[in-house]
Design an enzyme around this catalytic site. Sequence first.
Site, mmCIF file in Angstrom:
data_model
loop_
_atom_site.group_PDB
_atom_site.id
_atom_site.type_symbol
_atom_site.label_atom_id
_atom_site.label_comp_id
_atom_site.label_asym_id
_atom_site.label_seq_id
_atom_site.Cartn_x
_atom_site.Cartn_y
_atom_site.Cartn_z
ATOM 1 N N THR A 186 -1.385 7.475 -0.502
ATOM 2 C CA THR A 186 -2.668 7.332 -1.226
ATOM 3 C C THR A 186 -3.439 6.083 -0.788
ATOM 4 O OG1 THR A 186 -1.703 5.969 -2.965
ATOM 5 C CG2 THR A 186 -1.595 8.362 -3.256
ATOM 6 N N ARG B 183 0.849 -1.196 0.000
ATOM 7 C CA ARG B 183 0.000 0.000 0.000
ATOM 8 C C ARG B 183 0.878 1.237 0.000
ATOM 9 N NH1 ARG B 183 -4.551 -0.101 4.512
ATOM 10 N NH2 ARG B 183 -2.799 0.460 5.843
ATOM 11 N N ASP C 214 0.572 -3.927 12.045
ATOM 12 C CA ASP C 214 1.119 -4.168 10.706
ATOM 13 C C ASP C 214 1.631 -5.602 10.637
ATOM 14 O OD1 ASP C 214 3.099 -4.353 8.533
ATOM 15 O OD2 ASP C 214 2.635 -2.238 8.271
ATOM 16 N N ASP D 209 5.328 -6.194 9.351
ATOM 17 C CA ASP D 209 6.334 -5.749 10.324
ATOM 18 C C ASP D 209 6.376 -6.669 11.535
ATOM 19 O OD1 ASP D 209 7.168 -3.652 8.784
ATOM 20 O OD2 ASP D 209 5.975 -2.136 9.821
HETATM 21 C C1 PRP Z 1 -0.559 -5.287 4.203
HETATM 22 C C2 PRP Z 1 -1.300 -6.602 4.197
HETATM 23 C C3 PRP Z 1 -2.128 -6.512 2.947
HETATM 24 C C4 PRP Z 1 -2.447 -5.039 2.881
HETATM 25 C C5 PRP Z 1 -3.854 -4.834 3.325
HETATM 26 O O1 PRP Z 1 0.512 -5.301 3.337
HETATM 27 O O2 PRP Z 1 -0.459 -7.715 4.231
HETATM 28 O O3 PRP Z 1 -1.444 -6.932 1.786
HETATM 29 O O4 PRP Z 1 -1.569 -4.372 3.792
HETATM 30 O O5 PRP Z 1 -4.239 -3.520 3.135
HETATM 31 P P1 PRP Z 1 -5.340 -3.106 2.066
HETATM 32 O O6 PRP Z 1 -6.471 -4.059 2.223
HETATM 33 O O7 PRP Z 1 -5.698 -1.716 2.484
HETATM 34 O O8 PRP Z 1 -4.724 -3.148 0.710
HETATM 35 P P2 PRP Z 1 1.513 -4.042 3.226
HETATM 36 O O9 PRP Z 1 1.000 -3.066 2.214
HETATM 37 O O10 PRP Z 1 1.778 -3.498 4.591
HETATM 38 O O11 PRP Z 1 2.798 -4.675 2.600
HETATM 39 P P3 PRP Z 1 3.838 -5.695 3.283
HETATM 40 O O12 PRP Z 1 3.095 -6.971 3.585
HETATM 41 O O13 PRP Z 1 4.862 -5.880 2.215
HETATM 42 O O14 PRP Z 1 4.385 -5.046 4.518
HETATM 43 N N1 URA Z 2 -2.055 -3.845 6.747
HETATM 44 C C1 URA Z 2 -1.730 -4.375 7.943
HETATM 45 O O1 URA Z 2 -0.731 -5.101 8.052
HETATM 46 N N2 URA Z 2 -2.511 -4.120 8.994
HETATM 47 C C2 URA Z 2 -3.610 -3.350 8.913
HETATM 48 O O2 URA Z 2 -4.296 -3.146 9.923
HETATM 49 C C3 URA Z 2 -3.923 -2.794 7.669
HETATM 50 C C4 URA Z 2 -3.132 -3.062 6.594
#
Ligand code: PRP
Ligand code: URA
Length: 213
Positions: free
Chosen positions: A112, A108, A204, A207
């Site tokens: 945005t 994400r 998150d 993380d």
């Molecule tokens: C997190 C999670 C999803 C997304 C959900 O990934 O694992 O893929 O956010 O959010 P959304 O429904 O609003 O799209 P992130 O973007 O943090 O990436 P990462 O797993 O690489 O840290």
């Molecule tokens: N991605 C995450 O990992 N946690 C949230 O709560 C939303 C998006």
Amino acid sequence: MLAQQGRVHVIDHPLVQHKLTMLRDEQTGPKDFRDLMDEIAMLMAYEVTRDTATAPVEVKTPVGIAQGRVIAGKKLAVVAILRAGLGMLGGVLRLIPAAKVGHIGVYRDPETLAPVHYYCKLPQDIHERDVIVIDPMLATGGSAAAAIRFVKEQGGAQIKLLALVAAPEGIARVHGEHPDVPIYVAAVDERLNEHAYIVPGLGDAGDRLYGTR
Ligand code: PRP
Ligand code: URA
């Protein structure tokens, strides 16, 4: 155990709910977080595959002939959304070891909140397989909706989405864009906060899995 909430399947098995509660706890460190997510994903895979087609077979036991059933029909592909979907992959594959695996990189944009796509590698025969897309968090739904779109563009047709924690907004978005895709979750939480994090959620997921914060 499966409860239908609207158009979402909520897996409310006590083991899943117990482990999810431990996963949410802010005191849970990366090692336990990884172990718990892996175990929850395995338990959820059991329910997600409940409607798998079977065919009758006879099997000779040491005592007689038993009428049994074996898995039949289309093979499976599991598609992990990077990064956090990887935390569920091992657990799902323990139940479905013959599944082929695809990876879709989406994150994400912090400003945005739009999904940014950076990688896609899917099994070539994905059009011949039932597909389970995995990602623990369904927040705005942008990442999952985009990933499902990539799977469809490469011919995937029978698709399920498996997440751990969902916000109502994410469910609405995925159902709006992909009404044919059933969603399986362990919990539907209250809402998104001003940063589009799920409340109460678990923070998150990426993380916490990898200790990157
Ligand atoms: C997190 C999670 C999803 C997304 C959900 O990934 O694992 O893929 O956010 O959010 P959304 O429904 O609003 O799209 P992130 O973007 O943090 O990436 P990462 O797993 O690489 O840290
Ligand atoms: N991605 C995450 O990992 N946690 C949230 O709560 C939303 C998006």
